[in-house]
Design a protein around this motif. Sequence first.
Motif, mmCIF file in Angstrom:
data_model
loop_
_atom_site.group_PDB
_atom_site.id
_atom_site.type_symbol
_atom_site.label_atom_id
_atom_site.label_comp_id
_atom_site.label_asym_id
_atom_site.label_seq_id
_atom_site.Cartn_x
_atom_site.Cartn_y
_atom_site.Cartn_z
ATOM 1 N N ASN A 219 0.801 -1.230 0.000
ATOM 2 C CA ASN A 219 0.000 0.000 0.000
ATOM 3 C C ASN A 219 0.833 1.280 0.000
ATOM 4 O O ASN A 219 0.278 2.371 0.168
ATOM 5 C CB ASN A 219 -0.969 0.013 1.186
ATOM 6 C CG ASN A 219 -0.250 -0.065 2.523
ATOM 7 O OD1 ASN A 219 0.978 -0.056 2.576
ATOM 8 N ND2 ASN A 219 -1.017 -0.152 3.598
ATOM 9 N N GLU B 249 3.781 -5.423 4.170
ATOM 10 C CA GLU B 249 2.748 -6.394 4.483
ATOM 11 C C GLU B 249 3.375 -7.795 4.374
ATOM 12 O O GLU B 249 4.521 -7.951 3.946
ATOM 13 C CB GLU B 249 1.559 -6.276 3.529
ATOM 14 C CG GLU B 249 0.586 -5.173 3.883
ATOM 15 C CD GLU B 249 1.179 -3.785 3.763
ATOM 16 O OE1 GLU B 249 1.087 -3.023 4.740
ATOM 17 O OE2 GLU B 249 1.734 -3.444 2.703
ATOM 18 N N LYS C 281 -1.146 -7.504 7.801
ATOM 19 C CA LYS C 281 -0.344 -6.330 8.136
ATOM 20 C C LYS C 281 -0.214 -6.265 9.647
ATOM 21 O O LYS C 281 -0.919 -6.967 10.384
ATOM 22 C CB LYS C 281 -0.975 -5.051 7.582
ATOM 23 C CG LYS C 281 -2.302 -4.677 8.201
ATOM 24 C CD LYS C 281 -2.877 -3.418 7.554
ATOM 25 C CE LYS C 281 -1.924 -2.243 7.646
ATOM 26 N NZ LYS C 281 -2.470 -1.022 7.037
ATOM 27 N N ARG D 19 -2.736 -8.328 11.687
ATOM 28 C CA ARG D 19 -4.143 -8.122 11.347
ATOM 29 C C ARG D 19 -4.401 -8.694 9.965
ATOM 30 O O ARG D 19 -3.685 -8.387 9.012
ATOM 31 C CB ARG D 19 -4.510 -6.645 11.381
ATOM 32 C CG ARG D 19 -5.977 -6.385 11.051
ATOM 33 C CD ARG D 19 -6.353 -4.938 11.226
ATOM 34 N NE ARG D 19 -5.769 -4.077 10.200
ATOM 35 C CZ ARG D 19 -6.292 -3.920 8.982
ATOM 36 N NH1 ARG D 19 -7.388 -4.576 8.622
ATOM 37 N NH2 ARG D 19 -5.725 -3.097 8.123
ATOM 38 N N VAL E 276 -5.782 -8.894 6.488
ATOM 39 C CA VAL E 276 -6.335 -8.003 5.470
ATOM 40 C C VAL E 276 -7.247 -8.780 4.530
ATOM 41 O O VAL E 276 -8.360 -8.354 4.230
ATOM 42 C CB VAL E 276 -5.213 -7.313 4.672
ATOM 43 C CG1 VAL E 276 -5.785 -6.471 3.529
ATOM 44 C CG2 VAL E 276 -4.343 -6.463 5.578
ATOM 45 N N SER E 277 -6.778 -9.935 4.050
ATOM 46 C CA SER E 277 -7.549 -10.736 3.103
ATOM 47 C C SER E 277 -7.177 -12.203 3.219
ATOM 48 O O SER E 277 -6.028 -12.550 3.519
ATOM 49 C CB SER E 277 -7.305 -10.282 1.656
ATOM 50 O OG SER E 277 -7.859 -9.012 1.415
ATOM 51 N N TRP F 155 -3.607 0.239 -3.162
ATOM 52 C CA TRP F 155 -2.939 -1.047 -2.958
ATOM 53 C C TRP F 155 -2.641 -1.706 -4.302
ATOM 54 O O TRP F 155 -3.447 -1.622 -5.234
ATOM 55 C CB TRP F 155 -3.814 -1.986 -2.132
ATOM 56 C CG TRP F 155 -3.946 -1.601 -0.688
ATOM 57 C CD1 TRP F 155 -4.501 -0.456 -0.190
ATOM 58 C CD2 TRP F 155 -3.524 -2.368 0.444
ATOM 59 N NE1 TRP F 155 -4.456 -0.454 1.175
ATOM 60 C CE2 TRP F 155 -3.866 -1.620 1.599
ATOM 61 C CE3 TRP F 155 -2.915 -3.606 0.595
ATOM 62 C CZ2 TRP F 155 -3.605 -2.071 2.884
ATOM 63 C CZ3 TRP F 155 -2.653 -4.066 1.870
ATOM 64 C CH2 TRP F 155 -2.990 -3.305 3.002
ATOM 65 N N ARG G 188 -11.099 -2.303 1.345
ATOM 66 C CA ARG G 188 -11.111 -3.078 2.592
ATOM 67 C C ARG G 188 -10.278 -4.351 2.476
ATOM 68 O O ARG G 188 -9.695 -4.800 3.452
ATOM 69 C CB ARG G 188 -12.540 -3.444 2.975
ATOM 70 C CG ARG G 188 -13.440 -2.266 3.262
ATOM 71 C CD ARG G 188 -14.838 -2.698 3.644
ATOM 72 N NE ARG G 188 -15.455 -3.518 2.594
ATOM 73 C CZ ARG G 188 -16.087 -3.024 1.536
ATOM 74 N NH1 ARG G 188 -16.167 -1.707 1.372
ATOM 75 N NH2 ARG G 188 -16.628 -3.833 0.649
ATOM 76 N N GLY G 189 -10.258 -4.952 1.305
ATOM 77 C CA GLY G 189 -9.515 -6.186 1.120
ATOM 78 C C GLY G 189 -9.481 -6.597 -0.337
ATOM 79 O O GLY G 189 -10.019 -5.906 -1.218
#
Length: 245
Positions: free
Chosen positions: A112, A118, A140, A149, A151-152, A171, A195-196
């Motif tokens: 990003n 990431e 991330k 966390r 992300v996807s 991204w 968001r993902g």
Amino acid sequence: MAPGKPRVRISPAEALGFAGLMALAGPLGTASAQPSGPAPRIRQTVAPIATPNRLLEDALRQDLFPVAVVDDQGHGPDPGTAEWRQAEIHQRRNACRAAGPLRYAYNRIDLNGDRQDELVASVIGPYTCGTGGCNAYVFKNGPKEKGLRLVSRMSLFKPPLVVSDQRHNGWRDLISRVRIDAGHGYYARLPFNGRGYPSNPSAPPAEPLRQAVRGVVLLDTDDDANPTHPLPCDRPAIAAPPRSL
């Protein structure tokens, strides 16, 4: 496969319904085969990282083996107590053992543009893989670097992962192969929606790659010389994560 954790599969007929619009036909399913349609233009190939990552292992176990410490009536130890943590560890360990052997591979890359890497990973084994592919993840750093966390999460991932130079919502796009059947497939572009990333490369909002974009190859577990790591069931969670991924 462990109960309560179904794998997502697509049949050749279902996949052809999506890909047939592109009139795709080409070899896929052998080491030398390539999907039909445009292919990414690779400017760099980065091997998976050779050292295990305990922070990542903890995040993968939590995603793969969610647990419910309370019973059906809502009875159980108070959240956050030592008894609650022990029950969670016990349940997750048992679910992990029932899943059978798993291995993972990972790379670091700034997706990003914030100058913080990431972490992308894939998990390999009967519990996470089917004929269409395996699980892949983007993580991330969490708030104040407390763990990772998610992300996807992507199903039906077929290595390698190509990180495109193109971006959506800040991204970089991801590119993955999609298997239709033993002899047919294509490359799919997965844009970030704010968001993902898409969870399934074979269905919208993922879409067949329409031009030969440039990118970096990661997670190439098809190359037997590249490292993968066992995902242990008995290793305890990390109390204090390191400063970087």
